[in-house]
Scaffold this active site. Structure first.
Site, PDB file in Angstrom:
ATOM      1  CB  SER A  22      -9.113   0.927  -1.225  1.00  0.00           C
ATOM      2  OG  SER A  22      -8.419   1.071  -2.411  1.00  0.00           O
ATOM      3  CG  HIS A  40      -5.144   3.965   0.193  1.00  0.00           C
ATOM      4  ND1 HIS A  40      -4.744   2.653   0.130  1.00  0.00           N
ATOM      5  CD2 HIS A  40      -6.288   4.036  -0.522  1.00  0.00           C
ATOM      6  CE1 HIS A  40      -5.616   1.963  -0.588  1.00  0.00           C
ATOM      7  NE2 HIS A  40      -6.568   2.774  -0.997  1.00  0.00           N
ATOM      8  CG  ASP A  94      -2.278   0.606   0.986  1.00  0.00           C
ATOM      9  OD1 ASP A  94      -2.276   1.791   0.645  1.00  0.00           O
ATOM     10  OD2 ASP A  94      -3.325  -0.056   1.137  1.00  0.00           O
TER      11      ASP A  94
END
Ligand SMILES: *[C@@H]1O[C@H](CO)[C@@H](O)[C@H](O)[C@H]1NC(C)=O
Ligand SMILES: *[C@@H]1O[C@H](CO)[C@@H](O)[C@H](O)[C@H]1NC(C)=O
Ligand SMILES: *[C@@H]1O[C@H](CO)[C@@H](O)[C@H](O)[C@H]1NC(C)=O
Ligand SMILES: *[C@@H]1O[C@H](CO)[C@@H](O)[C@H](O)[C@H]1NC(C)=O
Ligand SMILES: *[C@@H]1O[C@H](CO)[C@@H](O)[C@H](O)[C@H]1NC(C)=O
Ligand SMILES: *[C@@H]1O[C@H](CO)[C@@H](O)[C@H](O)[C@H]1NC(C)=O
Length: 746
Positions: free
Chosen positions: A537, A209, A144
């Site tokens: 996600s 994220h 990620d």
């Protein structure tokens, strides 16, 4: 702004998965060369040094000089697959692909990234039974944007030393406070060597994220989490006692490259993680199962007993958009939970409407003057541009003190309005209203039916006025599939149902980075330890967390067995809420506690997947990229494999042009429930489809015993794009083992 561009900016700004079609050039001034990934036949070398030397030898043969070879070699992948990355001219890449021992050569591409109430909603309460000791031996790896080590979600109070099997590491990095006994590993990969001015060469997460996905998967319990009072509760991951390893492969400006993704897989496999979670998407039309870096990485992970869970993509509701669609990947769609964030808007007329989005601001006045964007256009600007409230099209004097009704062109216009001394914005949009945008100034989003009535109110009223109230949580019917969640049919194979499963992915609260403002947009100075994000996600780490949870009960189960357990115990969803049925949600909504005790599993090993590739028509030479040194003879593997050549816990029959078709699905189930068990089949066949199961009853006398059966599906012609849903349920006195059966039109 064109529609394409609008959607592009919309998705980027809400952290959703999209893919760019640019292929970045290797280095400045060296425009002819690009990065390539080269797979070689496996060799019996076991030290990293000699692997490196064989790569140099291959390049020396190509270039005619060892010095040139050294210069063009970018990275040697270590032990899990024999491959390297190099900077080459196109003609060199072509030449290389025909050289002895070279299996495949493909160009490096760049990809984009595609709490906590969601756990209670899907039935994993804080009080759920746990195998704490086993859980603390589980290591989850995330590919990620990196991680925030100071987040409470990754504090190590009460944790013992890392599990003995752990082979990874965590060094000293720029702006990175270091690992601990919870966050046991952190690495980064940036093989193109290009500088990223918006990022830091370190596993630190400047985007948010990776911190969000990691805390959803395995974050500690953090009481009192909220976003300015919204979504209040205890934030937690599925497996709060598990260990986390972060592999940063995505960078703020350049995205996530194939070379880095493969290096991340290589390291995670090497480090002996148990589960890999990857919320990154390769657009399906880009490749096949042997050149897609995520499919290749996940295959090698599967060979080593590691399950890879990946996001289905955010290209819905368009059909045939599902990404990460190989059979050995666990592909996750995004569903909604029963909570939505809404703001009331009250007008001078007394009328009230309800808008969508996170507005954390209380109004200071009872009402504000309300105008349309085109009412406040600069004299020189076209009113059409001003409708979208673009910065350069509005006259600041006309905006001051007002609320502005704007057509969506780009997120962040409320900030532009506020910058001009305005109050905020009502944003009209017809898409993506199922997830909440976070606003930097008073704002809310409405659909065009509502915005038309607002326009009419403005047109027909002498001094129109309105006020937007702070958002509140409202209860809505759920679950449903997010509009943005990518749909089947699977563009990778018409014999394989994808996505596999659905999990919450709308407005998920989880940890965030202190290095970025909430929206990341220009002018935003608001920070929060937790934030809401939406996308597949977010649904991906939910299922990765459940896979880790199942593994903590069954440490020896194969990746395929874990996936089967989660699919066959999923809560069925209804095609009443989604026209696309299983093509939107696969087996249904993940059910963590049921997945621990599935009764039967559909297992597969490496050779089963290779058999599938043979059946799909992949040539033996390209299968070799996955199979390594194993020599493959497809003609010896193919006889008697049935319609899909898989032992999948779902069945899909695709009709070609309007004819009738028959699918024969050969399956083998393994008993993982009570040793003495009898399972009877229940068939649900959609109208016009005949489904026969032979035999109708399976008798087991011991655990691990296998039983085979066949499912014959006969379908008459159906109209184009139609989908019909059925199912097969094996039922014993203790277990329900459900597989979706889908018939798709051409
Ligand atoms: C990273 O660390 C350097 C050196 O300590 C510091 O100057 C810089 O401001 C830090 N960057 C961020 C984004 O915090
Ligand atoms: C894999 O592990 C070996 C030692 O076991 C180490 O030398 C090598 O650098 C590791 N590779 C990666 C990519 O981490
Ligand atoms: C717009 O929203 C309203 C209220 O939520 C709803 O009744 C209406 O059907 C929506 N219109 C469209 C086109 O979605
Ligand atoms: C409002 O007025 C504008 C022009 O003044 C017109 O283009 C628009 O159609 C009107 N809208 C409504 C809903 O009446
Ligand atoms: C592959 O298998 C087929 C069928 O078993 C056999 O006839 C053929 O000789 C094999 N080919 C090779 C190269 O071994
Ligand atoms: C399965 O079917 C058999 C024969 O029809 C019946 O005797 C048995 O009770 C069934 N078992 C279950 C669990 O439904």
């Amino acid at each position: 702004m064109s529609r394409e561009r609008y959607i592009h900016s919309l998705l980027t700004l809400s952290h959703l998965l999209i893919c760019t079609f640019t292929s970045l050039v290797a280095v400045n001034g060296d425009t002819q060369k690009e990065f390539y990934i080269v797979f070689l036949r496996d060799q019996a070398v076991d030290d990293v040094e000699s692997v490196h030397q064989t790569h140099i030898n291959v390049l020396s043969n190509l270039k005619g000089s060892e010095l040139d070879a050294e210069e063009s070699l970018v990275h040697s992948y270590s032990r899990n697959f024999n491959a390297f990355a190099a900077k080459l001219h196109e003609h060199e890449a072509n030449k290389l692909s025909s050289m002895e021992g070279v299996l495949s050569v493909f160009r490096n591409r760049y990809h984009k990234l595609h709490t906590t109430k969601s756990w209670d909603f899907i039935g994993l309460p804080m009080t759920a039974g746990r195998k704490l000791k086993m859980e603390s031996n589980i290591i989850v790896g995330l590919l990620d944007t990196g991680i925030t080590p100071e987040s409470e979600s990754f504090a190590d109070n009460g944790f013992g030393p890392p599990p003995a099997k752990w082979k990874g590491s965590c060094g000293h990095f720029a702006n990175f406070s270091g690992c601990n006994k919870k966050l046991i590993g952190a690495k980064y990969f940036k093989l193109d060597g290009n500088e990223d001015p918006s990022d830091i060469l370190s596993p630190i997460d400047v985007d948010g994220h990776g911190t969000h996905t990691s805390s959803t998967l395995a974050g500690n319990l953090v009481p009192g989490a909220s976003l300015f009072g919204l979504a209040k509760g205890t934030a937690r991951g599925a497996v709060p006692s598990a260990r986390v390893a972060a592999y940063k492969v995505c960078w703020a400006s350049s995205g996530c490259s194939d070379m880095d993704i493969l290096a991340g897989f290589d390291a995670a496999i090497n480090d002996s993680v148990d589960v890999i979670s990857i919320s990154i998407g390769v657009l399906p039309l880009w490749g096949d199962y042997v050149t897609d870096s995520i499919a290749v990485g996940a295959f090698h992970a599967m060979r080593k007993g590691i399950i890879t869970v990946a996001s289905a993509g955010n290209d819905g509701p368009r059909m045939a958009t599902v990404a990460n669609n190989a059979p050995w990947i666990f592909t996750v769609a995004a569903s909604g939970i029963d909570r939505q964030f809404r703001s009331n808007v009250v007008f001078g007329s007394g009328k009230t409407i309800s808008g969508i989005g996170v507005n954390i601001f209380d109004p200071k006045q009872k009402l504000y003057p309300l105008v349309r964007g085109d009412d406040v256009a600069k004299n020189s600007a076209s009113p059409d541009d001003a409708r979208y409230c673009f910065q350069e099209s509005m006259d600041p004097h006309k905006v001051k003190g007002k609320l502005v009704l704007c057509q969506i062109g780009m997120w962040g216009v409320e900030s532009v309005v506020k910058g001009f001394g305005g109050i905020g914005a009502i944003i009209a949009s017809d898409e993506y209203l199922d997830n909440a945008q976070i606003f930097m100034a008073p704002a809310t989003a409405v659909n065009t039916t509502i915005s038309d009535t607002i326009r009419e109110y403005i047109n027909t009223t002498r001094s129109p006025s309105a006020v937007i109230y702070k958002s509140q949580e409202v209860k809505i019917p759920a679950p449903f599939i997010a509009s943005f969640s990518s749909r089947g049919p699977n563009p990778g194979s018409n014999h394989l149902l994808k996505p596999d499963i659905a999990a919450p992915g709308i407005d998920i609260l989880a940890s965030y980075t202190p290095m970025k403002s909430l929206t990341g947009l220009k002018g935003d100075t608001i920070h929060s330890k937790f934030t809401l994000m939406s996308g597949t996600s977010m649904s991906c780490p939910h299922v990765a967390g459940v896979a880790a949870y199942v593994k903590s009960f069954h440490p020896n189960w194969s990746p395929t067995a874990i996936k089967s357990a989660i699919m066959t115990t999923a809560t069925p969803m209804s095609s009443r809420v989604n026209n696309e049925g299983e093509l939107a949600y696969g087996a249904g909504q993940v059910n963590p506690t049921k997945a621990v005790s599935p009764g039967l599993i559909y297992d597969m090993d490496e050779m089963s997947y290779i058999q599938f590739l043979c059946h799909e028509g992949y040539p033996e030479s390209s299968i070799a990229t996955l199979a390594g040194s194993k020599s493959i003879n497809c003609s010896s593997l193919l006889p008697g494999v049935g319609s899909d050549a898989l032992n999948y816990p779902a069945m899909q029959l695709s009709l070609q042009y309007q004819d009738t078709a028959t699918g024969v699905f050969s399956r083998i189930v393994t008993n993982v429930g009570p040793s003495q068990s009898v399972y009877n089949a229940t068939i649900r066949a959609p109208k016009g489809v005949e489904i026969i199961v032979k035999p109708m009853s399976l008798h087991f006398s011991r655990t691990s015993q296998k039983r085979s059966f066949k499912v014959v599906v006969k379908a008459k012609a159906i109209t184009s794009r139609q989908i019909m849903s059925g199912s097969l349920i094996w039922r014993s006195s203790r277990h329900i083992v459900r597989s979706p059966i889908v018939v798709c039109g051409p």
